[in-house]
Design a protein around this motif. Sequence first.
Motif, PDB file in Angstrom:
ATOM      1  N   ALA A   1       0.838  -1.212   0.000  1.00 29.80           N
ATOM      2  CA  ALA A   1       0.000   0.000   0.000  1.00 29.80           C
ATOM      3  C   ALA A   1       0.872   1.261   0.000  1.00 29.80           C
ATOM      4  CB  ALA A   1      -0.924  -0.004   1.221  1.00 29.80           C
ATOM      5  N   PHE A   2       1.982   1.203   0.716  1.00 29.18           N
ATOM      6  CA  PHE A   2       2.950   2.310   0.772  1.00 29.18           C
ATOM      7  C   PHE A   2       3.509   2.597  -0.633  1.00 29.18           C
ATOM      8  CE2 PHE A   2       7.604   3.032   0.948  1.00 29.18           C
ATOM      9  CZ  PHE A   2       7.678   4.240   1.640  1.00 29.18           C
ATOM     10  N   CYS A   3       3.886   1.544  -1.350  1.00 29.46           N
ATOM     11  CA  CYS A   3       4.406   1.703  -2.724  1.00 29.46           C
ATOM     12  C   CYS A   3       3.347   2.299  -3.637  1.00 29.46           C
ATOM     13  CB  CYS A   3       4.862   0.354  -3.285  1.00 29.46           C
ATOM     14  SG  CYS A   3       6.372  -0.262  -2.519  1.00 29.46           S
ATOM     15  N   ARG A   4       2.131   1.807  -3.497  1.00 22.54           N
ATOM     16  CA  ARG A   4       1.030   2.299  -4.328  1.00 22.54           C
ATOM     17  C   ARG A   4       0.789   3.789  -4.061  1.00 22.54           C
ATOM     18  NH1 ARG A   4      -0.772   3.234  -8.091  1.00 22.54           N
ATOM     19  NH2 ARG A   4      -2.871   3.128  -8.889  1.00 22.54           N
ATOM     20  N   ARG A   5       0.836   4.153  -2.771  1.00 23.29           N
ATOM     21  CA  ARG A   5       0.591   5.538  -2.355  1.00 23.29           C
ATOM     22  C   ARG A   5       1.619   6.482  -2.974  1.00 23.29           C
ATOM     23  NH1 ARG A   5       1.547   4.935   2.884  1.00 23.29           N
ATOM     24  NH2 ARG A   5      -0.346   3.733   3.052  1.00 23.29           N
ATOM     25  N   ILE A   6       2.890   6.087  -2.919  1.00 22.31           N
ATOM     26  CA  ILE A   6       3.945   6.953  -3.470  1.00 22.31           C
ATOM     27  C   ILE A   6       3.859   6.996  -4.994  1.00 22.31           C
ATOM     28  CG2 ILE A   6       6.457   7.215  -3.751  1.00 22.31           C
ATOM     29  CD1 ILE A   6       6.778   6.444  -0.854  1.00 22.31           C
ATOM     30  N   GLU A   7       3.549   5.855  -5.605  1.00 16.79           N
ATOM     31  CA  GLU A   7       3.394   5.839  -7.070  1.00 16.79           C
ATOM     32  C   GLU A   7       2.293   6.823  -7.483  1.00 16.79           C
ATOM     33  OE1 GLU A   7       2.421   2.804 -10.812  1.00 16.79           O
ATOM     34  OE2 GLU A   7       1.414   2.567  -8.897  1.00 16.79           O
ATOM     35  N   GLN A   8       1.157   6.746  -6.790  1.00 17.73           N
ATOM     36  CA  GLN A   8       0.031   7.620  -7.138  1.00 17.73           C
ATOM     37  C   GLN A   8       0.355   9.088  -6.888  1.00 17.73           C
ATOM     38  OE1 GLN A   8      -3.029   5.696  -4.720  1.00 17.73           O
ATOM     39  NE2 GLN A   8      -4.184   5.242  -6.552  1.00 17.73           N
ATOM     40  N   GLN A   9       0.974   9.368  -5.741  1.00 18.23           N
ATOM     41  CA  GLN A   9       1.202  10.758  -5.368  1.00 18.23           C
ATOM     42  C   GLN A   9       2.310  11.426  -6.159  1.00 18.23           C
ATOM     43  OE1 GLN A   9       0.974  11.371  -1.237  1.00 18.23           O
ATOM     44  NE2 GLN A   9       1.527  13.516  -1.331  1.00 18.23           N
TER      45      GLN A   9
END
Length: 273
Positions: free
Chosen positions: A243-251
Motif C-alpha cells: 500500500a505504501f508503494c502504491r501511495r507513493i506511485e500515485q502521489q
Amino acid sequence: MSHNFFEDIDFSAAEPWPENAALYQQMKEEQILLSDNASSLAVQAFLQMCSLPVQVVCRPNAEYMSPSGKVPFIHVGNQVVSELGPIVQFVKAKGHSLSDGLDEVQKAEMKAYMELVNNMLLTAELYLQWCDDATVEEITHPRYGSPYPWPLNRILAYQKQWEVRRKMKAIGWAGKSLEQVLEDVDQCCQALSQRLGTQPYFFNKLPTELDALVFGHLFTILTTQLTSDELSEKVKNYSNLVAFCRRIEQQYFEGRDKDSSSTSRFSKGPLLR
C-alpha cells in the motif's frame, strides 16, 4: 584586511535548481538490471518529493559515464553527482531537505533503516542478479551485455559478475543459498513493515529520503519480472508495504509530466492494486 569573504561561499550550492537537470541511467526496456533500476527510482522519488524537476536520460554506457561507476547520476548545472546519499547532500546544499523536521534521534533511526535497506535489499538484488545461476543465464547476462556486440557483451558481463561475486565473498554472502537470501529479504521487510505500521510514511505525515529509498527497492521488486516470483512474494506478504508503494506511485509519479520520460513511464496504468 585583504581576506575576500566571497572565497568562502560555494556558488554552485547557492544557484537555484535548473530546469534542465538530468538523471542518467541505463536503457530502461532492454538493459537496466533490478538493482540499478531500484537505485534510479529511489533518486527519482526523492527529487519528486523535493519538487525538483529532472529529465531521465537513458544511455547504454551510463555506468561508465558515472564518476563513481554507479548509477544513477545527476547532471545539474556543471555538477555531476552519483547515488542517493551524495545526491541528498548535494540537494540539501541547495536548500532542499526532506529530513530537516526530524530530531537527532529520528535522524539516527532514519540512517539505520537506510543502512538496513542497502545492506539487505540491495545486496539481495545483487546476489540474485549475479550469483543465482538461473537468473544470471536467463536475465542478467543477456540484459547487461545487450548494447554491445559479441564478444564484448560476454566479456563485460563476466567482468561485472566477477566483481560482484568478489564483493559477495568479502561481505560473507558468497556461501549463502537462495533460500537464506530470501529469508534475509523477509526479515528486512518485516522490520520495515513494523516500523511503518499504519502511518502513511516512516516518520508519519511527510516523506523523507528513507521513504524514497524503500519505495525505489520495493516498487522495483514488485514490478520486475524475474525467473520466479519468490522475491516479490516476500514483499507481497506485507500489505502495508504494498500500500505504501502504491501511495507513493500515485502521489509522485502518476499523471505527472505526461510528455516527459521522467515519470509516467513507470506505469501504463496502475501497476500496484
